[in-house]
Design an enzyme around this catalytic site. Structure first.
Site, PDB file in Angstrom:
ATOM      1  N   GLY A 183       5.050   5.919 -20.634  1.00  0.00           N
ATOM      2  CA  GLY A 183       5.165   5.163 -19.382  1.00  0.00           C
ATOM      3  C   GLY A 183       3.804   4.816 -18.787  1.00  0.00           C
ATOM      4  O   GLY A 183       2.752   5.069 -19.394  1.00  0.00           O
TER       5      GLY A 183
ATOM      6  N   ILE B  74       1.952   5.854 -15.986  1.00  0.00           N
ATOM      7  CA  ILE B  74       0.947   6.888 -15.674  1.00  0.00           C
ATOM      8  C   ILE B  74       0.736   7.795 -16.892  1.00  0.00           C
ATOM      9  O   ILE B  74      -0.392   8.208 -17.197  1.00  0.00           O
ATOM     10  CB  ILE B  74       1.362   7.696 -14.427  1.00  0.00           C
TER      11      ILE B  74
ATOM     12  N   ASP C 128      15.299  11.971 -26.134  1.00  0.00           N
ATOM     13  CA  ASP C 128      15.799  12.075 -24.762  1.00  0.00           C
ATOM     14  C   ASP C 128      15.567  13.505 -24.280  1.00  0.00           C
ATOM     15  O   ASP C 128      16.193  14.444 -24.788  1.00  0.00           O
ATOM     16  CB  ASP C 128      17.288  11.719 -24.740  1.00  0.00           C
TER      17      ASP C 128
ATOM     18  N   SER D  84       5.539  13.115  -5.593  1.00  0.00           N
ATOM     19  CA  SER D  84       5.264  11.852  -4.918  1.00  0.00           C
ATOM     20  C   SER D  84       5.101  12.081  -3.420  1.00  0.00           C
ATOM     21  O   SER D  84       5.703  13.009  -2.851  1.00  0.00           O
ATOM     22  CB  SER D  84       6.453  10.923  -5.157  1.00  0.00           C
TER      23      SER D  84
ATOM     24  N   TYR E 183      16.131   8.826  -5.329  1.00  0.00           N
ATOM     25  CA  TYR E 183      14.925   9.026  -6.152  1.00  0.00           C
ATOM     26  C   TYR E 183      14.019  10.066  -5.506  1.00  0.00           C
ATOM     27  O   TYR E 183      13.583  11.030  -6.142  1.00  0.00           O
ATOM     28  CB  TYR E 183      14.146   7.704  -6.325  1.00  0.00           C
TER      29      TYR E 183
ATOM     30  N   LYS F 258      12.595  14.305  -6.358  1.00  0.00           N
ATOM     31  CA  LYS F 258      11.248  14.904  -6.324  1.00  0.00           C
ATOM     32  C   LYS F 258      11.236  16.134  -5.413  1.00  0.00           C
ATOM     33  O   LYS F 258      10.629  17.148  -5.749  1.00  0.00           O
ATOM     34  CB  LYS F 258      10.208  13.879  -5.851  1.00  0.00           C
TER      35      LYS F 258
HETATM   36  P1  NAD Z   1       7.387   5.024 -15.958  1.00  0.00           P
HETATM   37  O1  NAD Z   1       8.817   4.654 -15.837  1.00  0.00           O
HETATM   38  O2  NAD Z   1       6.430   3.995 -16.409  1.00  0.00           O
HETATM   39  O3  NAD Z   1       7.253   6.292 -16.949  1.00  0.00           O
HETATM   40  C1  NAD Z   1       8.251   7.261 -17.096  1.00  0.00           C
HETATM   41  C2  NAD Z   1       8.521   7.413 -18.586  1.00  0.00           C
HETATM   42  O4  NAD Z   1       9.546   8.400 -18.748  1.00  0.00           O
HETATM   43  C3  NAD Z   1       9.038   6.110 -19.224  1.00  0.00           C
HETATM   44  O5  NAD Z   1       8.268   5.822 -20.383  1.00  0.00           O
HETATM   45  C4  NAD Z   1      10.490   6.424 -19.585  1.00  0.00           C
HETATM   46  O6  NAD Z   1      10.890   5.760 -20.769  1.00  0.00           O
HETATM   47  C5  NAD Z   1      10.434   7.942 -19.763  1.00  0.00           C
HETATM   48  N1  NAD Z   1      11.726   8.615 -19.564  1.00  0.00           N
HETATM   49  C6  NAD Z   1      12.610   8.470 -18.545  1.00  0.00           C
HETATM   50  N2  NAD Z   1      13.682   9.274 -18.745  1.00  0.00           N
HETATM   51  C7  NAD Z   1      13.463   9.942 -19.907  1.00  0.00           C
HETATM   52  C8  NAD Z   1      14.208  10.880 -20.662  1.00  0.00           C
HETATM   53  N3  NAD Z   1      15.415  11.304 -20.274  1.00  0.00           N
HETATM   54  N4  NAD Z   1      13.674  11.352 -21.820  1.00  0.00           N
HETATM   55  C9  NAD Z   1      12.472  10.919 -22.262  1.00  0.00           C
HETATM   56  N5  NAD Z   1      11.720  10.024 -21.596  1.00  0.00           N
HETATM   57  C10 NAD Z   1      12.215   9.536 -20.426  1.00  0.00           C
HETATM   58  O7  NAD Z   1       6.930   5.649 -14.567  1.00  0.00           O
HETATM   59  P2  NAD Z   1       5.471   6.012 -14.047  1.00  0.00           P
HETATM   60  O8  NAD Z   1       5.094   5.062 -12.982  1.00  0.00           O
HETATM   61  O9  NAD Z   1       4.553   6.233 -15.179  1.00  0.00           O
HETATM   62  O10 NAD Z   1       5.782   7.379 -13.326  1.00  0.00           O
HETATM   63  C11 NAD Z   1       5.656   8.618 -13.995  1.00  0.00           C
HETATM   64  C12 NAD Z   1       6.162   9.721 -13.099  1.00  0.00           C
HETATM   65  O11 NAD Z   1       5.421   9.721 -11.887  1.00  0.00           O
HETATM   66  C13 NAD Z   1       7.633   9.571 -12.702  1.00  0.00           C
HETATM   67  O12 NAD Z   1       8.225  10.853 -12.677  1.00  0.00           O
HETATM   68  C14 NAD Z   1       7.556   9.005 -11.304  1.00  0.00           C
HETATM   69  O13 NAD Z   1       8.670   9.334 -10.550  1.00  0.00           O
HETATM   70  C15 NAD Z   1       6.297   9.660 -10.775  1.00  0.00           C
HETATM   71  N6  NAD Z   1       5.654   8.891  -9.695  1.00  0.00           N
HETATM   72  C16 NAD Z   1       5.329   7.586  -9.916  1.00  0.00           C
HETATM   73  C17 NAD Z   1       4.744   6.865  -8.887  1.00  0.00           C
HETATM   74  C18 NAD Z   1       4.413   5.395  -9.073  1.00  0.00           C
HETATM   75  O14 NAD Z   1       4.183   4.728  -8.072  1.00  0.00           O
HETATM   76  N7  NAD Z   1       4.363   4.880 -10.293  1.00  0.00           N
HETATM   77  C19 NAD Z   1       4.444   7.480  -7.656  1.00  0.00           C
HETATM   78  C20 NAD Z   1       4.776   8.819  -7.501  1.00  0.00           C
HETATM   79  C21 NAD Z   1       5.379   9.530  -8.530  1.00  0.00           C
HETATM   80  C1  WQD Z   2       3.777  -0.986  -0.543  1.00  0.00           C
HETATM   81  C2  WQD Z   2       3.805  -1.939   0.649  1.00  0.00           C
HETATM   82  C3  WQD Z   2       5.976  -2.886   1.079  1.00  0.00           C
HETATM   83  C4  WQD Z   2       6.387  -5.347  -2.467  1.00  0.00           C
HETATM   84  C5  WQD Z   2       6.786   3.314  -3.455  1.00  0.00           C
HETATM   85  C6  WQD Z   2       7.802   4.422  -3.465  1.00  0.00           C
HETATM   86  C7  WQD Z   2       7.095   5.744  -3.484  1.00  0.00           C
HETATM   87  C8  WQD Z   2       6.089   5.819  -4.613  1.00  0.00           C
HETATM   88  C9  WQD Z   2       5.173   4.647  -4.642  1.00  0.00           C
HETATM   89  C10 WQD Z   2       7.149   6.861  -6.498  1.00  0.00           C
HETATM   90  C11 WQD Z   2       5.054  -1.757   1.519  1.00  0.00           C
HETATM   91  C12 WQD Z   2       4.967  -3.962   0.714  1.00  0.00           C
HETATM   92  C13 WQD Z   2       5.930  -4.461  -1.496  1.00  0.00           C
HETATM   93  C14 WQD Z   2       6.376  -6.745  -2.186  1.00  0.00           C
HETATM   94  C15 WQD Z   2       5.448  -6.270  -0.014  1.00  0.00           C
HETATM   95  N1  WQD Z   2       6.726   5.827  -5.890  1.00  0.00           N
HETATM   96  N2  WQD Z   2       5.472  -4.906  -0.300  1.00  0.00           N
HETATM   97  N3  WQD Z   2       5.896  -7.134  -0.966  1.00  0.00           N
HETATM   98  O1  WQD Z   2       6.930   1.706  -0.741  1.00  0.00           O
HETATM   99  O2  WQD Z   2       4.626   2.716  -0.413  1.00  0.00           O
HETATM  100  O3  WQD Z   2       5.994   3.439  -2.293  1.00  0.00           O
HETATM  101  O4  WQD Z   2       5.933   3.437  -4.612  1.00  0.00           O
HETATM  102  O5  WQD Z   2       7.209   7.985  -6.131  1.00  0.00           O
HETATM  103  O6  WQD Z   2       8.080   6.714  -3.593  1.00  0.00           O
HETATM  104  O7  WQD Z   2       8.611   4.309  -2.316  1.00  0.00           O
HETATM  105  O8  WQD Z   2       5.015   1.184  -2.349  1.00  0.00           O
HETATM  106  O9  WQD Z   2       4.264  -0.806  -3.585  1.00  0.00           O
HETATM  107  O10 WQD Z   2       6.714  -0.601  -2.967  1.00  0.00           O
HETATM  108  O11 WQD Z   2       5.032  -1.037  -1.189  1.00  0.00           O
HETATM  109  O12 WQD Z   2       5.035  -6.677   1.061  1.00  0.00           O
HETATM  110  O13 WQD Z   2       6.791  -7.576  -3.002  1.00  0.00           O
HETATM  111  O14 WQD Z   2       3.876  -3.286   0.157  1.00  0.00           O
HETATM  112  O15 WQD Z   2       6.850  -3.324   2.077  1.00  0.00           O
HETATM  113  O16 WQD Z   2       4.669  -1.953   2.851  1.00  0.00           O
HETATM  114  P1  WQD Z   2       5.699   2.230  -1.308  1.00  0.00           P
HETATM  115  P2  WQD Z   2       5.287  -0.354  -2.621  1.00  0.00           P
END
Ligand code: NAD
Ligand code: WQD
Length: 350
Positions: free
Chosen positions: A10, A12, A58, A124, A148, A152
């Site tokens: 994925g 990150i 999985d 998160s 979601y 967490k």
């Molecule tokens: P992503 O969806 O790109 O990566 C997650 C990966 O997990 C994907 O490749 C998906 O195929 C894999 N996956 C999902 N379910 C699975 C399963 N059952 N078995 C095996 N693989 C599985 O997401 P990301 O943005 O890289 O986020 C990674 C982690 O960080 C997630 O847990 C997400 O909730 C958390 N997180 C992300 C953000 C963000 O903004 N991207 C912010 C805070 C926390």
């Molecule tokens: C940022 C700002 C939107 C899209 C989310 C999850 C959080 C975490 C990170 C996983 C907000 C505005 C957005 C668009 C816009 N993920 N926006 N136009 O909401 O801070 O956090 O991602 O854990 O849990 O909730 O991030 O990037 O969605 O939004 O104006 O097309 O941009 O309203 O103010 P958010 P975001």
């Protein structure tokens, strides 16, 4: 360290694989590719210059997960595997609870069975719910507005209880808003369908894959009326995982929590302006009503990560925009479809 990277294909996870290899560790990627493509493996092998071990599996499947752990005997796990779209989780809560919690249960069981004692969990800033700023790791009241987010909150609690009972070392990393892409331009974020998050939406508009950017609200009580978030570069975030893994064993407490952010807020208008500078042209945009559930302003208090891990962000909003644009303009439709060139590893699960 041999590090099992759950969800390592994925966004990150893939960036963390790069930083693990750079730091001399050996990643083992396990992913079911539900939200990623196999061809990311080719890109990772190209960037790191190494052959990578990877599994298509999985992680909600307990016997398969256990078989992989028994074969690989990793020293540590980074648990990225789960679904992550806030809006989708409201429509499909059962899928979110099932997948995000079952991967956590399988991984914990497999760790205990195979003697792996170190885990870093992707948490998160969403766990802070509507807690007042400053958001510190000692905040007693965790909650979230979406299923979601609640996976967490629950994941943190479940892993904490397990770590304490089984003497595991657990790092809970609370990310703020990860954006950007590896400086190579070869890996990055590619959400399937219309992006929910701001930076991917901005990048899709710039690449001509979305007609215009909707700016959700210009009437917040902020300096320019748009909402403020703490964006951090995914490469800085990836490095934090490496440092957390390396240092977790050195703390008395079995559970450590760190906020990961810059500590500085950037507004939607500011981020869009920085991206326009990076790509060199103006983006089509329109102000729209506020998005339900959004807060006006969120940013991290990242001082604990600096004090305890010696980690702080190094890259700027300009770097985040330049690197996102390099990735997006070189790969306007994300990764190619198809199989990875290298062969996945496999196990026989009973
Ligand atoms: P992503 O969806 O790109 O990566 C997650 C990966 O997990 C994907 O490749 C998906 O195929 C894999 N996956 C999902 N379910 C699975 C399963 N059952 N078995 C095996 N693989 C599985 O997401 P990301 O943005 O890289 O986020 C990674 C982690 O960080 C997630 O847990 C997400 O909730 C958390 N997180 C992300 C953000 C963000 O903004 N991207 C912010 C805070 C926390
Ligand atoms: C940022 C700002 C939107 C899209 C989310 C999850 C959080 C975490 C990170 C996983 C907000 C505005 C957005 C668009 C816009 N993920 N926006 N136009 O909401 O801070 O956090 O991602 O854990 O849990 O909730 O991030 O990037 O969605 O939004 O104006 O097309 O941009 O309203 O103010 P958010 P975001």
């Amino acid at each position: 360290m041999k590090v099992l990277v759950a969800g390592g294909a994925g966004y990150i996870g893939s960036h963390t694989v790069v930083e693990l290899v750079k730091a001399g560790h050996e990643p083992v990627i396990v992913d079911n590719f539900s939200n990623s493509k196999e061809t990311v493996i080719d890109r990772l092998e190209e960037i790191t210059g190494t052959h990578l071990t990877w599994y298509r599996a999985d992680l909600a499947d307990q016997s398969l997960t256990r078989a992989i752990f028994e074969k690989e005997t990793p020293d540590a796990v980074i648990h990225f595997a789960g679904y992550k779209a806030v809006g989708e989780s409201v429509e499909q809560p059962l899928d979110y609870y099932e997948n995000n919690l079952n991967t956590t249960f399988s991984i914990a069981r497999a760790m205990i069975a195979s003697g792996c004692d170190t885990i870093v969990f992707s948490s998160s800033a969403t766990v802070y719910g509507d807690a007042e700023l400053p958001l510190t790791e000692s905040e007693p009241h965790l909650d979230s507005l979406s299923p979601y987010g609640y996976t967490k909150v629950a994941g943190e609690r479940i892993l904490t209880d397990i770590a304490q009972a089984h003497d595991l070392k657990l790092g809970l990393l609370r990310y703020f808003n990860p954006v950007g892409a590896d400086a190579s331009g070869r890996i990055g974020e590619n959400p399937l369908g219309r992006p929910n998050n701001l930076m991917p939406a901005v990048a899709k508009v710039a690449a001509g894959r979305q007609d215009k950017l909707l700016i959700f609200g210009d009437d917040y009580p902020t300096r320019d009326g748009s909402a403020i978030r703490d964006y951090l570069h995914v490469t800085d975030l990836a490095k934090a995982h490496v440092v957390a893994l390396e240092k977790l064993g050195g703390f008395d407490s079995s559970v450590k929590i760190w906020n990961l952010g810059t500590g500085k807020g950037t507004s939607v208008f500011e981020l869009v302006a920085a991206f326009e500078q990076a790509c060199g042209f103006e983006l089509a945009k329109e102000v729209a009503p506020r998005r339900a559930g959004d807060r006006a302003e969120i940013y991290a208090t990242p001082t604990l990560a600096l004090e305890e891990l010696g980690w702080q962000t190094e890259l700027t909003i300009e770097d985040m925009c330049t690197d996102t644009w390099r990735w997006q303009s070189n790969n306007p439709d994300g990764y190619p479809d198809g199989e990875a060139q290298s062969t996945p590893s496999s196990v026989n699960a009973s």
